[in-house]
Design a protein around this motif. Structure first.
Motif, mmCIF file in Angstrom:
data_model
loop_
_atom_site.group_PDB
_atom_site.id
_atom_site.type_symbol
_atom_site.label_atom_id
_atom_site.label_comp_id
_atom_site.label_asym_id
_atom_site.label_seq_id
_atom_site.Cartn_x
_atom_site.Cartn_y
_atom_site.Cartn_z
ATOM 1 N N THR A 185 -7.085 53.081 -10.915
ATOM 2 C CA THR A 185 -6.823 53.304 -12.296
ATOM 3 C C THR A 185 -7.340 52.080 -13.020
ATOM 4 N N PHE A 186 -6.836 50.987 -12.757
ATOM 5 C CA PHE A 186 -7.337 49.573 -13.241
ATOM 6 C C PHE A 186 -8.872 49.521 -13.142
ATOM 7 N N ASN A 187 -9.474 49.916 -12.077
ATOM 8 C CA ASN A 187 -10.977 49.709 -12.357
ATOM 9 C C ASN A 187 -11.470 50.612 -13.329
ATOM 10 N N LEU A 188 -11.000 51.854 -13.279
ATOM 11 C CA LEU A 188 -11.457 53.073 -14.114
ATOM 12 C C LEU A 188 -11.335 52.644 -15.630
ATOM 13 N N ASP A 232 -25.832 56.894 -8.280
ATOM 14 C CA ASP A 232 -26.110 55.471 -8.130
ATOM 15 C C ASP A 232 -24.889 54.571 -8.387
ATOM 16 N N ILE A 233 -24.369 54.829 -9.536
ATOM 17 C CA ILE A 233 -23.299 53.974 -10.047
ATOM 18 C C ILE A 233 -22.046 53.808 -9.013
ATOM 19 N N PHE A 234 -22.126 54.562 -7.964
ATOM 20 C CA PHE A 234 -20.988 54.393 -6.971
ATOM 21 C C PHE A 234 -21.439 53.466 -5.842
ATOM 22 N N LYS A 235 -22.797 52.962 -5.810
ATOM 23 C CA LYS A 235 -23.238 52.155 -4.963
ATOM 24 C C LYS A 235 -22.893 50.596 -5.484
ATOM 25 N N SER A 236 -22.519 49.937 -4.307
ATOM 26 C CA SER A 236 -22.105 48.473 -4.376
ATOM 27 C C SER A 236 -23.224 47.801 -5.093
ATOM 28 N N PHE A 237 -23.004 46.784 -5.994
ATOM 29 C CA PHE A 237 -23.881 46.027 -6.727
ATOM 30 C C PHE A 237 -24.743 46.894 -7.411
ATOM 31 N N HIS A 238 -24.280 47.976 -8.230
ATOM 32 C CA HIS A 238 -25.160 48.895 -8.791
ATOM 33 C C HIS A 238 -24.853 49.006 -10.368
ATOM 34 N N GLN A 239 -25.661 48.396 -11.196
ATOM 35 C CA GLN A 239 -25.334 49.115 -12.414
ATOM 36 C C GLN A 239 -26.492 49.522 -13.098
ATOM 37 N N VAL A 240 -26.484 50.589 -14.128
ATOM 38 C CA VAL A 240 -27.424 51.343 -14.349
ATOM 39 C C VAL A 240 -28.714 50.242 -14.717
ATOM 40 N N ASP A 241 -28.699 49.458 -15.444
ATOM 41 C CA ASP A 241 -29.856 48.708 -15.351
ATOM 42 C C ASP A 241 -29.572 47.231 -15.374
ATOM 43 N N ASN A 242 -30.112 46.368 -15.623
ATOM 44 C CA ASN A 242 -30.030 44.731 -15.529
ATOM 45 C C ASN A 242 -29.453 44.452 -17.019
ATOM 46 N N SER A 243 -30.022 45.148 -17.922
ATOM 47 C CA SER A 243 -29.726 44.846 -19.312
ATOM 48 C C SER A 243 -28.240 45.184 -19.498
ATOM 49 N N THR A 244 -27.771 46.062 -18.755
ATOM 50 C CA THR A 244 -26.358 46.732 -18.777
ATOM 51 C C THR A 244 -25.463 45.491 -18.299
ATOM 52 N N GLN A 245 -26.038 45.018 -17.267
ATOM 53 C CA GLN A 245 -25.107 44.012 -16.509
ATOM 54 C C GLN A 245 -24.938 42.826 -17.551
ATOM 55 N N ARG A 246 -26.071 42.295 -18.125
ATOM 56 C CA ARG A 246 -26.179 41.548 -19.109
ATOM 57 C C ARG A 246 -25.213 41.508 -20.483
ATOM 58 N N GLY A 251 -20.324 45.318 -10.901
ATOM 59 C CA GLY A 251 -20.651 46.765 -10.672
ATOM 60 C C GLY A 251 -20.034 47.094 -9.456
ATOM 61 N N LEU A 252 -19.122 46.575 -9.023
ATOM 62 C CA LEU A 252 -18.381 46.893 -7.702
ATOM 63 C C LEU A 252 -17.296 47.703 -7.864
ATOM 64 N N GLY A 253 -16.798 47.678 -9.001
ATOM 65 C CA GLY A 253 -15.483 48.277 -9.060
ATOM 66 C C GLY A 253 -15.272 49.785 -8.844
ATOM 67 N N LEU A 254 -16.716 50.682 -9.166
ATOM 68 C CA LEU A 254 -16.585 51.983 -8.804
ATOM 69 C C LEU A 254 -16.854 52.352 -7.438
ATOM 70 N N ALA A 255 -17.493 51.344 -6.607
ATOM 71 C CA ALA A 255 -17.813 51.708 -5.385
ATOM 72 C C ALA A 255 -16.426 51.715 -4.527
#
Lengths: 822, 149
Positions: A565-568, A610-624, A630-634
């Protein structure tokens, strides 16, 4: 070394000696069929000529069906003869043709079964054990349906012989025993006893073998079958050599040569071979050579069949010993050729073991059924027996269809397995090497992650600890305080990332343990929402919570549910720039769902998994833009799945996303129904005031006193002064515990109690004074309506009991941690 | 390592009427020692520390403490051994509350600590409030009838 050649397998004899119903289409045809059968064992070439003549003799028959069936029967014998004369390919063609005829006009007939059995034998000759086994099975099923027990028994012997060739003598013996259970006549029994003897010799159980051979010999004599007597004597002689009794072997060979069957050159040849072996063992090479000369006289050494394999081996040694090297070499080559064939047969037979084992189990089932039926039919009337047979016929057909499907599936699989076995084993070796390298690399990566994360946490500890201390220092103010806050916030974020990485490392080493317990969801979820509320509020986002559709108590692992729940919530708050985040928990039959909905940027459908995969965010700009590993969902999904549930997502770009934690609940999910009922019936709005307002100037004093007062369902609100306490005054406070000096004396306390926030209510007070209580103090307290005055220092127990008596009884509400605000 | 800063004590320790708690922290990492010292300093808990088990046991021998905080993983004598040795004493100090502080979350750690005689286990990184709560709770629980409030 196995001795196939000398241990003559006698199934053929059993098959050919048996009476077979005559086709009786034509007297000449019938004669030819009979002659072909009679010649089959001793002179297959002759049998072939008779069979081919029978085919021609059947040609003038006018009725197409009758003609085709007659020719099919002749072709069947023709195929047998061809197979026996070393032409299995031709035999196969003829037999398949005949099978086509029979299946057109008389499918399921005994001839159909006979042809299948023969095709099986041909396949066996060609080394295709899998095909042989399948034909045997089909033949068995046809014979079973026709009630042809004798033929069933014969086919079981064929299958047993396959096991003999695969070197599985125990199972071969079992098949023969089953065969004997199904049908017992002298012809079947003589083959069974002889072949069991052969198997027992291979198992080195010589005494048992000789018993079987003697029984076989007795039956053969009573049948007055010269061929059988000679063959069995040959086998016995060979067995005695194996058992080391050369003189006994010698006597048996002499007896064999003297028997009438030895007039048949085919059978006599084997006796010569055994004699040669006796000579060779007695180191009489010239005598051995003389016998081998007679054995192989007229044989083309490049085309001999497997029956001769060990005689070739013997011959290569004998001829070399007498200096005839070219003959020795020819035999050595023949031996090599046949030995390779034999090995191939053994290998493919072994690959068929699995299918046969299935069949074996199947057979056992049916055997017991047959036994039971036999008993019944013995006492049944003729009429009822007819009906019974009809019924079982249809029942068995159904059974056979099912069994047939399974068997053909197995056989296909086995064939594929055999074909690809070599490539697979090569590929497997490469794969294993690659896999173990990969595993090592993965383990190293996981270890590295775990170690570095752990190492990073230690100094981070120092940073965060110190910023906490600095922020507690009231002398740190203004711009400096803001900078310290920034350091603290950055450090907190960093710690969350490191924790995520540690979690992943732990999961990769299989470290998720689920410890379900009866959990109060409301305080758990409220606690998590509280953690994110201020951050969300700082960005202008509201966090709402709806727990109305949810059971109060559920069985789950609270630690994992909290983490997910914390991650979500973290994601929802992170990716939402305006609007709100809603947490809705609901429970219905067998399922708990906790949905976190946001009005954030949303996710395109193609990225949803894809968003459930480790180290994945939809695009790099999202991460920036939004930060995070991007580990929370995995992690959340892994944890949810470890609990037998999942994290699901629904989203629309630009509108927002809903992430739902779905967990299975046991039907009786509360574990404490009466408690749950109580909890549900408690209306939150009318909960009695149970909180304690604690006024104490010393932070340590507040901490210690809060601990002394703390009880289930009681929140202790600590304040350093009466002024600070004014802001928390209100309906929820049940009692005030105050150090009189800290509250600014009786005057200060008086002002506090007069606050409008109390709504005219008289709040009970426990007043603490340092040292002895004087009369003046008592008077002041009485004036404020305070009756409870305690003298410091006192014990924790004293304070606890004084306060406990003033707090209304716990109505079974939520468990709250005693909160002592510093 | 020298540390020149002053712990920001909110309450003067010389206040005779204030509640007094004295803690001993045994920890090999100097940064952790400083963090805990300053955290305890915020509420005025008196503090002494040792960099290893034997030194800590010697300090406990010569001084008066209300609680012992001990790191689990230390070279030489670990936190569990320190706990065992304290519990094996024949004087009243054998009953002093002990809280193990560790970053190790491995299975069985909690069980091992509690079995050795520790009252509680705190996970690093230790936040200030849980640390203070735990200290207060354990000191109170071990002396429910001592007039310390």
């Amino acid at each position: 070394m196995r001795d196939l050649s000398r241990l003559l397998i006698l199934v053929w004899l059993a098959a050919w000696v048996a009476p077979v119903p005559a086709a009786a289409v034509d007297a000449r045809f019938g004669d030819l069929i009979g002659q072909s059968r009679a010649a089959m064992l001793a002179d297959p070439a002759q049998a072939l000529r008779f069979a081919q003549a029978a085919v021609t003799a059947a040609a003038p028959i006018t009725d197409t069906r009758e003609r085709d069936l007659a020719q099919a029967q002749a072709h069947w014998l023709e195929a047998e003869a061809l197979n026996r004369t070393g032409k299995p390919d031709e035999a196969s063609r003829v037999a398949e043709h005949a099978l086509g005829l029979v299946e057109t006009y008389d499918a399921g007939s005994k001839l159909n079964g006979d042809l299948l059995a023969t095709i099986g034998q041909i396949a066996r000759t060609k080394g295709d054990v899998v095909a042989a086994l399948e034909r045997y099975q089909r033949a068995f099923h046809i014979f079973e349906a026709k009630g042809e027990r004798r033929s069933q028994a014969k086919v079981l012997q064929y299958i047993g012989t396959l096991y003999f060739e695969a070197g599985d003598y125990e199972r071969m013996l079992k098949y023969y025993a089953d065969s004997a259970e199904l049908f017992d006549d002298p012809a079947i029994r003589v083959a069974a006893r002889n072949n069991q003897g052969d198997a027992l010799i291979e198992l080195k159980r010589y005494e048992e073998a000789f018993v079987r051979y003697r029984q076989a010999l007795e039956i053969a004599r009573s049948m007055e079958s010269d061929d059988l007597v000679t063959s069995i004597l040959t086998n016995m002689a060979s067995a005695q050599i194996r058992a080391g009794n050369l003189s006994a072997a010698q006597r048996l060979v002499a007896e064999g040569l003297a028997s009438r069957g030895a007039q048949d050159p085919y059978l006599a040849a084997f006796l010569r071979g055994v004699q040669a072996e006796i000579d060779w063992t007695r180191q009489n090479a010239p005598a051995a050579r003389a016998n081998l000369d007679r054995l192989f006289k007229g044989h083309d050494l490049t085309t001999t069949n497997h029956e001769y394999v060990d005689f070739h081996d013997l011959a290569s040694k004998v001829y070399a010993a007498v200096g005839d090297y070219s003959t020795a070499l020819a035999h050595a080559r023949a031996y090599q050729r046949l030995d390779e064939e034999r090995r191939a047969v053994m290998a493919s037979t072994n690959s068929a073991l699995m299918a046969a084992q299935f069949d074996f189990a199947n057979q056992e089932l049916k055997l017991s059924r047959v036994r039971a039926k036999k008993l019944e039919s013995d006492v049944a009337l003729e009429k009822s027996r007819e009906r019974y047979n009809r019924l079982t016929f249809y029942g068995l057909i159904a059974l056979l269809l099912i069994a047939g499907l399974v068997v053909s599936g197995l056989i296909k699989a086995l064939r594929a397995i055999r074909d690809s076995r070599n490539e697979v084993s090569r590929a497997n070796m490469t794969l294993q090497a690659t896999n173990s390298e990969l595993e090592r690399a993965l383990a190293a990566k996981t270890r590295f992650l775990a170690t570095t994360s752990h190492e990073i946490r230690t100094p981070l500890n120092g940073i965060l600890g110190m910023t906490q201390v600095l922020l507690c220092d009231t002398s740190v103010t203004g711009a400096v305080r803001e900078r310290v806050k920034t350091v603290h916030a950055a450090g907190t974020t960093m710690r969350a990332l490191v924790d995520d990485i540690l979690d992943v490392a732990k999961m990769e080493t299989g470290g998720v343990t689920v410890e379900p317990e009866i959990t109060r969801l409301r305080p758990l979820l409220t606690g998590v929402v509280d953690l994110w509320e201020s951050q969300a509020a700082a960005r202008g986002i509201a966090v709402r919570m709806d727990l109305s559709g949810c059971a109060e108590l559920v069985l789950c692992d609270p630690r994992l549910v909290r983490q997910i729940t914390f991650n979500l919530l973290s994601n929802a708050v992170k990716f939402t720039q305006q609007g709100e985040v809603r947490l809705v928990a609901s429970s219905k039959a067998g399922q708990l769902s906790i949905a976190v909905a946001d009005t954030g940027i949303g996710i395109a459908p193609e990225h949803l998994e894809d968003i459930f995969k480790s180290f994945h965010q939809v695009d790099n700009s999202t991460q920036r833009q939004f930060g995070g590993t991007g580990l929370g969902l995995a992690i959340s999904r892994t944890l949810a799945r470890a609990m037998g549930g999942d994290v699901e997502v629904a989203s629309e770009v630009g509108k927002g996303s809903i992430f739902t934690l779905v967990l299975p609940l046991a039907e009786d999910d509360t574990g404490a129904p009466e408690l749950a009922e109580e909890a549900r019936s408690e209306p939150a709005a009318s909960a009695p005031a149970r909180d304690v307002l604690l006024i104490e100037a010393s932070p340590l004093g507040r901490n210690v006193m809060a601990k002394a007062i703390a009880a289930e369902g009681v929140a202790v609100v600590g304040c350093e002064s009466a002024e600070a306490a004014a802001s928390v005054a209100g309906d929820t406070i049940a009692v005030i515990v105050t150090d009189v000096a800290s509250a600014g004396g009786w005057e200060g306390l008086s002002a506090l109690l007069a606050l409008p926030a109390w709504s005219g209510r008289t709040v009970p007070v426990v007043a603490l004074v340092q040292g002895a209580i004087d009369a003046a103090g008592e008077a002041e307290a009485a004036a404020l309506g305070i009756t409870r005055i305690l003298s410091r220092p006192m014990s924790a127990a004293t304070l606890r009991s004084a306060v406990a008596g003033m707090i209304p009884a716990l109505p079974g509400a939520e468990l709250q941690q005693g909160k002592a605000a510093a | 390592m020298t540390y020149q800063g002053q712990p920001p004590a909110a309450t003067p320790p010389e206040d005779a009427q204030a509640i007094q708690i004295k803690a001993l922290y045994i920890e090999d990492d100097p940064i952790n020692r400083l963090v805990v010292r300053d955290m305890l300093g915020v509420v005025g808990i008196c503090y002494e520390d040792s960099a290893d088990g034997p030194e800590g046991l010697a300090k406990l021998d010569s001084g008066e403490f209300d609680i012992v905080l001990v790191d689990l993983r230390m070279p030489g004598m670990d936190g569990i051994e320190v706990t065992r040795q304290i519990r094996a004493r024949r004087d009243e100090k054998a009953n002093i509350p002990i809280v193990v502080i560790t970053a190790d979350t491995g299975p069985g750690i909690q069980h091992d600590c509690l079995e050795a005689g520790a009252q509680d286990l705190l996970l690093k990184p230790v936040a200030m409030q849980p640390l203070l709560d735990t200290i207060c709770l354990q000191v109170l629980s071990s002396n429910p009838d001592m007039e310390m409030i």
